[in-house]
Design a protein around this motif. Structure first.
Motif, PDB file in Angstrom:
ATOM      1  N   LYS A 355      14.129  24.581  37.062  1.00  0.00           N
ATOM      2  CA  LYS A 355      14.639  24.677  38.440  1.00  0.00           C
ATOM      3  C   LYS A 355      15.247  23.337  38.802  1.00  0.00           C
ATOM      4  O   LYS A 355      14.553  22.313  38.811  1.00  0.00           O
ATOM      5  N   ASP A 358      16.191  23.127  44.941  1.00  0.00           N
ATOM      6  CA  ASP A 358      15.146  23.812  45.693  1.00  0.00           C
ATOM      7  C   ASP A 358      15.693  25.040  46.410  1.00  0.00           C
ATOM      8  O   ASP A 358      16.913  25.243  46.512  1.00  0.00           O
ATOM      9  N   GLU A 359      14.788  25.810  46.953  1.00  0.00           N
ATOM     10  CA  GLU A 359      15.115  27.056  47.628  1.00  0.00           C
ATOM     11  C   GLU A 359      15.962  26.789  48.879  1.00  0.00           C
ATOM     12  O   GLU A 359      15.709  25.862  49.641  1.00  0.00           O
ATOM     13  N   GLY A 363      16.535  32.063  50.391  1.00  0.00           N
ATOM     14  CA  GLY A 363      15.530  32.335  49.381  1.00  0.00           C
ATOM     15  C   GLY A 363      16.012  32.253  47.945  1.00  0.00           C
ATOM     16  O   GLY A 363      15.460  32.887  47.060  1.00  0.00           O
ATOM     17  N   TRP A 364      17.068  31.483  47.708  1.00  0.00           N
ATOM     18  CA  TRP A 364      17.629  31.354  46.364  1.00  0.00           C
ATOM     19  C   TRP A 364      17.455  29.921  45.867  1.00  0.00           C
ATOM     20  O   TRP A 364      17.579  28.970  46.625  1.00  0.00           O
ATOM     21  N   CYS A 365      17.178  29.810  44.560  1.00  0.00           N
ATOM     22  CA  CYS A 365      17.110  28.508  43.889  1.00  0.00           C
ATOM     23  C   CYS A 365      18.188  28.467  42.812  1.00  0.00           C
ATOM     24  O   CYS A 365      18.711  29.501  42.389  1.00  0.00           O
ATOM     25  N   ALA A 379      13.815  32.855  44.507  1.00  0.00           N
ATOM     26  CA  ALA A 379      12.744  31.866  44.402  1.00  0.00           C
ATOM     27  C   ALA A 379      11.381  32.524  44.185  1.00  0.00           C
ATOM     28  O   ALA A 379      10.520  31.969  43.501  1.00  0.00           O
TER      29      ALA A 379
END
Length: 385
Positions: A355, A358-359, A363-365, A379
């Motif tokens: 990763k 961050d998110e 709600g996506w990384c 995420a």
């Protein structure tokens, strides 16, 4: 009395006629007027170019202002794409109007300026060579005609003066003959005055008729010479009209966005994007991303197994070094996920990857697979290793 306005109007028309001395000046001045008209045309459409440039700037500013707001909007799926398409279409239209501005200035304006420079030749002491040549041509053709007209006007004035004297003498003669109080000698004298005036009138009349015949004989030659110079002027004006017609057509072609293929493409793409809004697809995406369609690891009995220690192989060392250079956190997939867009990752439950961002609010990384592919993923589909 009712014929006076018509007679005055006819006289005014004759005085304004092209054939009268000096009345060719408006034709000569047409050259200077055409030169000034070119200046006005260029200035007019340079101002229109500024309007196009300002409109393009306003479109870009509007798109820039709303792009982050739209991107962070709670809308999703095809509805969000439709809203975003309005902004991308606006960017393309701004580019188009910027190109219209450039065409009006650098293409149309320069073409008129170049033609103007090649067509109008300024003289050192002012004016243009073309208008000077027409002026001299008309003046040479009209000079002998003007002399004859002056001579004719003088003969006419002499005839009218003699006619007035004869008329007055005749009136006095009639008054004397009809009045018994007037002496015979005075009546005879008034008759002699009338006869002398009549003879003078006939003499002056003959001179007037002779001069008129001379003017009438010269008229065809005068008309031929004047028309020859006028036709040259007309040909120059025809070339000017023809060029400016093409210049106006070029300006129209640049301004007419209704026939511009790129504009049609922009609005066709926007229309297709709007028509592609699908409540079914959007609701299905929401169900699978945030609703009951999401996979989950339901509780089940798990045997305990001791952890095995593995030696770090060469590939693992290289991977760890690469992850250290990029920065990020190792995560493990909890569920299978198949990317729905080209910028999304696909993985299986149990896969590990990095990763690197961050998110976000939705709600996506952003992650990096071991194979080197970078993209987005939900995420809540992973856990930190």
């Amino acid at each position: 009395m009712s014929t006076l306005p018509h007679e005055n109007g006819l006289e005014d028309a004759n005085n304004r006629s092209f054939w009268m001395p000096g009345n060719y000046q408006c034709t000569v001045k047409r050259t200077e007027d055409a030169f000034q008209a070119c200046n006005d045309i260029v200035a007019c459409f340079q101002e229109r170019a500024r309007v196009e440039r300002q409109y393009a700037q306003q479109l870009s500013e509007w798109s820039t202002k709303w792009k982050p707001i739209v991107d962070s909007s709670p809308l999703y799926g095809s509805l969000l794409k439709a809203w975003q398409c309005f902004l991308s279409s606006t960017d393309r239209l701004a580019s188009l109007h910027s190109s219209i501005c450039r065409s009006l200035v650098s293409e149309d304006g320069d073409r008129i300026r170049t033609w103007q420079k090649e067509t109008f030749h300024k003289k050192i002491f002012g004016g243009f060579k073309e208008s000077h040549d027409f002026e001299m041509g008309f003046a040479r053709a009209q000079k002998p005609w003007a002399k004859r007209l002056k001579k004719l006007e003088k003969a006419k004035a002499a005839f009218h003066k003699a006619s007035r004297k004869e008329h007055a003498a005749r009136e006095r003669e009639i008054h004397a003959q009809g009045n018994p109080d007037v002496a015979i000698e005075k009546q005879r004298k008034s008759q002699e005055e009338r006869e002398l005036a009549q003879a003078e009138t006939e003499k002056v009349r003959a001179r007037y008729v002779k001069v008129l015949e001379e003017v009438t004989r010269y008229a065809p030659r005068y008309m031929e010479e004047m028309e020859s110079i006028f036709d040259q002027s007309q040909e120059e004006e025809r070339k000017r009209i023809s060029f400016l017609k093409q210049a106006f057509l070029s300006i129209h072609r640049h301004l007419d966005v209704t026939n511009n293929e790129s504009v049609k493409s922009v609005y066709n793409e926007l229309h297709n994007t709007l028509m592609a809004i699908s409540e079914g697809e959007d609701l299905r995406w929401w169900k699978n991303t945030h609703g009951p369609g999401m996979p989950t690891d339901w509780p089940k009995f798990q045997e305990w197994t001791p952890d095995k220690k593995h030696k770090k192989g060469k590939k693992q060392v290289e991977r760890m070094e690469r992850e250290a250079m990029i920065g990020g956190v190792r995560v493990r997939a909890l569920y299978d996920y198949t990317g729905q867009e080209t910028d999304e990752l696909s993985f299986k439950a149990g896969d590990e990857f990095l990763k690197i961002e961050d998110e976000d609010d939705q709600g996506w990384c952003r992650g990096l697979l071991d194979g080197g592919k970078e993209g987005l993923y939900p995420a809540n589909y992973v856990e930190v290793v």
